[in-house]
Each structure stands twice: as C-alpha cells, then as structure tokens.
Motif scaffolding. Structure first.
Motif, PDB file in Angstrom:
ATOM      1  N   ILE A 184      -3.625  -1.279 -10.794  1.00 16.45           N
ATOM      2  CA  ILE A 184      -2.385  -2.029 -10.700  1.00 16.45           C
ATOM      3  C   ILE A 184      -2.537  -3.254 -11.594  1.00 16.45           C
ATOM      4  N   THR A 188       2.343  -2.361 -13.667  1.00 15.83           N
ATOM      5  CA  THR A 188       2.380  -1.461 -12.508  1.00 15.83           C
ATOM      6  C   THR A 188       1.909  -2.265 -11.307  1.00 15.83           C
ATOM      7  N   GLY A 190       1.261  -3.974  -7.591  1.00 19.68           N
ATOM      8  CA  GLY A 190       0.888  -3.449  -6.273  1.00 19.68           C
ATOM      9  C   GLY A 190       0.565  -4.617  -5.367  1.00 19.68           C
ATOM     10  N   TYR A 237       2.874  -0.683  -4.906  1.00 19.91           N
ATOM     11  CA  TYR A 237       2.054   0.234  -5.703  1.00 19.91           C
ATOM     12  C   TYR A 237       2.486   1.673  -5.513  1.00 19.91           C
TER      13      TYR A 237
END
Length: 512
Positions: A184, A188, A190, A237
């Motif tokens: 992550i 992206t 999380g 996530y």
C-alpha cells in the motif's frame, strides 16, 4: 525517644523496611497507577489449570513463525521457511507470522495480533512471571517483521498470494507458490492496515520501554510516521487490492475505526497532546459514538472506547469522559439479561457472533471485560445498565465463564485449545500440523499432494500446542473436520487477547 518500649531509631528502621516491602510489591505490577488485581484472588478451587493454558497459548506462536527459526525454538517439528520473502522486490521481508492455517503473511491480522499481544502484556504482564519473557519474544518476532514491512516511508508491504496459496496444501517449508509482495502506498492507500500497524508499533513500544529503551524508541518513531501516512492518504486497502485480500481479510468496517484506535495508542505511548487533540477533533467523524459490540481484526471501535475510557478513569483525562459512556454501552450489550443486551449465547453459554472463527470474538471480548473491570475497580465505579449496577466482579465472572467454556466446560467436554486437557480437536485446518514433519518425511510434498491428507479423517501428526480454533456453532456442535476452516482453523488473533486473560486467571487462582 522511646515508643511502646522501642527506641526511635528502631521504630524508624522497622517503618522503613515495611515501606520498602510495600513498594516492592507495588512494583511487581508495571504501570503508572495502583493495580487492583491482587485484591481479587478467588479462594475457591480453580476449574482449570490456567497457568498451563497460558504457557500453551504463548507457545502456539512459535508454531506460526515464518523465517529463520532460532536455536531455542520449542515447537520442534517446524523448520525454516519463507527465507526469500521480499526478494521479488529486492527487499527483506523474512520473518513474521503465518496468520492462520495457510502460508500467507497478511499484514492486517498480523498487526492486530501484535497490538493485542502487547495490550495483554501491558495490562497483565506483571502477573505472567516466567511467561513474560516468552510473551515479549512473541511480540518482538512480529514487530521485527513490521519494522521491515514499513522500512520505506509511505509504503507497507505483505507477502503471499492467498488465491494461489490456497490452491496448494503444503508445508511452509515446502512452499513453491509465488511469494508475491503486495504494497500500500499513496497510489494504493490502505489506511486500515497502516493505522493498525501504527497501533501495533505504538503498543509494543510500551512493552519494551523498560527492558530495551532503544528498541522502544524505534517502535514509537515508526508508529508516528506510519500513522501520519495512514491519516494523510486515506483509503481502504480492500479497494485497490481487492482481488488479493478479499474475501480473506476484506475490510468491512471501514478504516475510520483503525484511525481512532491508532490515535488512542499513540496518545498512550507518546503522551503527545497532538494525539489527544486529534481524538477530540475527529472522534465523532471516526465513529466514536456509533453503537457496536464486535471487536476483532476488522473492527476496533469497541477496543478504542475501552482504551480511551482508561485514560478518563485512571489518568483523569476529563475530555475523554464520553468514552466511559461508550464503553458502558458496549458492556450493557454483552451482559446476559441486562437492559439493552443484544449479545447472542449458545445453549451451553458461549458468546456467539458468527460461524466463521467465532472464538476470536470470545477471546477478545473476555479480554476487554477483564481490562475494563480492572479500570472500574481502580476508579471505584460500576456500569449502569438501565438502572442495574454491573460490578467489576460480574464482568470478571462472565470473562471466566467464557474461558472455562473454551477450555472444556461445555456440552461436548471438548477443549478448543489444542494440547490442553484430555479431549481437544485432532484434525485442525492447518497445513504444517496436518502433514508429516520434515523430520518424519524429508522429501518434498508437492503442492496438490497434501489435499488427500486434508480430506482424510486421520488425526494431525504434529500437535500445534496452544492453538485455539474457530470453535463450535451456535448450537454447541463441533464436527472436528479438517476441511471445515470456519470451525477448525486456528489464528494468531484468536490467541493474542487470550494471553492476557489467562495470565489474570492464573494469578487470581494462585497458580502463578
């Protein structure tokens, strides 16, 4: 000057010795306030050997180790595994724990396991005696890995493709499935994983504050930076990594609970007013007042409320007054027969939340009940449930009843801790336990070859001592089938809160 026939110097000496004894006794319990546990020994006969169960609950973690095993490894049928983890991205991700019966190192449940192991030691470590060092080693095995996973700022990594791993039934020592590395970062995000990791590092920093100050400071610094990343780059996530983490550890409760939970641990670990201000400013937005009575790897709201209520009850942080009310609401929802009670229990008396790994909620709730009872006792308070006063003694009794059920006081007379008692599960859903050990079968067991064992009725050849499995269904039934992962699979986050609970019970019955 003489007093009752004694000289003043002699009286002074006697008083000094008595004071020293009192201080030594108080120091047996780490913390910043009076520990009330000693006043609550149970004189009656103990229904279980809680000390033995405590020893085994910690030993279990050695069976879940990944990486290069140490020379003092006690579960001897395990061998080194995952020694190239991280090499796909030229990073070192060797170590940590396999979270359950497979060979994946999911970061989310591993971090929660670490937080709860640390909380167990923080609250009840002073009662563990000889097991305290083993508990701290179990925590450090996790935190060493979490430090590696967060070594690059703004990035957190974990190892293993669950979909491909689950296509095989093989020992961790034989793994030939891809050891894929997932991460992550700001692209992206999380927040739930990052915040739980921050909570784990912060809680663990308290565990090592006295015994290894350098390591403790490292953990605290990393917790601060990881939390900043979690809060700045918000997102779930299970959105960006959905096909890899769902349905295994998909985040269903959102990341808000982890942000509140992590801030609570950082406030406790650092005493920096920044985190108290953060909690005051963001608590409502992060769901502090939302009703919830489930506490586990996915949902941390209840845990955060209990932890923050401690700051109000013990440290007298008045601005956290509302969290006492939130914690009380949780307690009232759990008490059988109390006003606003919404908890379900099996006919045999086990708290029941869901079919899949229900025992995790039993162990986590029991820990919260004992911890809250401790705080209430110190503050000389009770919980008011619709006009009925629920005392700390009542909370302790409920927690004990749940643990006793787990250890064998149930309709099947079955201990749900492997290796404890005369009757326990023989076919747990666990690859390493179910297949012949390296010592017994040195040749490699191929990916699909193990499924014949998985489907068989033969007992597991390797006893994973201390493993607590998912447990019975809502009717107290347990088939002991290896293929039934919902009821037969162990997990690190089931054991972690049980460690603290067993330490309290062992001490209370004079077994420690």
């Amino acid at each position: 000057m003489a007093l009752f026939g004694f000289s003043f110097p002699l009286v002074f000496l006697l008083l000094s010795c008595f004071t020293t004894l009192l201080l030594c006794n108080a120091n047996a319990f780490p913390g910043h306030y009076h520990n009330p546990i000693q006043r609550h020994r149970h004189p009656r006969f103990a229904s279980h050997n809680y000390r033995d169960a405590l020893t085994k609950s910690i030993l279990f973690f050695e069976g879940q180790r990944s990486g290069k095993l140490p020379s003092n490894q006690r579960i001897s049928w395990r061998r080194d595994s995952g020694l190239s983890d991280g090499s796909a991205l030229h990073v070192d991700l060797v170590g940590g724990y396999y979270d359950a019966g497979d060979n994946v190192k999911f970061g989310f449940p591993m971090a929660f396991t670490t937080t709860m192991l640390s909380w167990s030691v923080i609250e009840f470590g002073g009662l563990m005696k000889g097991e305290l060092q083993n508990a701290k080693e179990a925590i450090r095995w996790a935190t060493d890995y979490l430090l590696k996973a967060t070594a690059h700022p703004g990035t957190i990594r974990y190892v293993g493709d669950a979909n491909k791993d689950h296509a095989c039934w093989e020992r961790p020592e034989d793994m030939d499935t891809p050891r894929s590395v997932f991460k992550i970062d700001q692209n992206t995000p999380g927040s739930e994983v990052a915040a739980e990791t921050a909570a784990a590092l912060a809680a663990a920093s308290l565990v090592f504050r006295r015994s290894d100050r350098t390591y403790s400071k490292l953990l605290a610094r990393r917790a601060i930076s990881v939390f900043e990343f979690a809060d700045k780059h918000r997102g779930a996530y299970s959105t960006g990594l959905r096909k890899y983490v769902c349905p295994f550890y998909c985040d269903y409760s959102g990341y808000q609970d982890e942000l509140l939970w992590a801030a609570a641990w950082l406030q406790k670990a650092t005493k920096n007013p920044t985190y108290l201000n953060y909690i005051q400013a963001n608590g409502q937005i992060l769901g502090a007042a939302e009703f919830d009575n489930t506490f586990g790897w996915d949902n941390k709201h209840v845990g955060a409320r209990i932890l923050l209520s401690k700051a109000f009850l013990i440290q007298k942080v008045r601005s956290l007054h509302d969290y006492k009310g939130h914690a009380d609401s949780f307690i009232c929802s759990i008490i059988p027969g109390a006003s606003y009670s919404s908890a379900q229990y099996t006919p045999g008396g086990l708290l029941f939340k869901m079919n899949d790994s229900n025992m995790q909620y039993v162990t986590s709730t029991s820990f919260l009940l004992l911890s809250y009872a401790k705080y209430l006792t110190t503050a000389r308070q009770v919980v008011n449930c619709g006009g009925t006063a629920i005392t700390p003694k009542r909370l302790r009794a409920i927690a004990k009843r749940q643990v006793d059920y787990l250890l064998g006081d149930n309709p099947l007379k079955m201990s749900y801790m492997v290796g404890y008692g005369p009757r326990y599960p023989q076919r747990i859903h666990h690859r390493g336990s179910s297949l012949p050990s390296i010592a017994a079968h040195p040749a490699k067991i191929q990916c699909s070859s193990g499924f014949s064992v998985m489907r068989s009725q033969s007992p597991n050849p390797n006893i994973l001592v201390g493993a607590v499995i998912g447990g019975p269904d809502q009717h107290d039934r347990f088939p002991d089938q290896r293929s039934d992962y919902e009821q037969s699979e162990p997990a690190t986050y089931i054991n972690a809160p049980l460690v603290g609970t067993l330490a309290y019970l062992a001490h209370s019955f004079g077994q420690m």
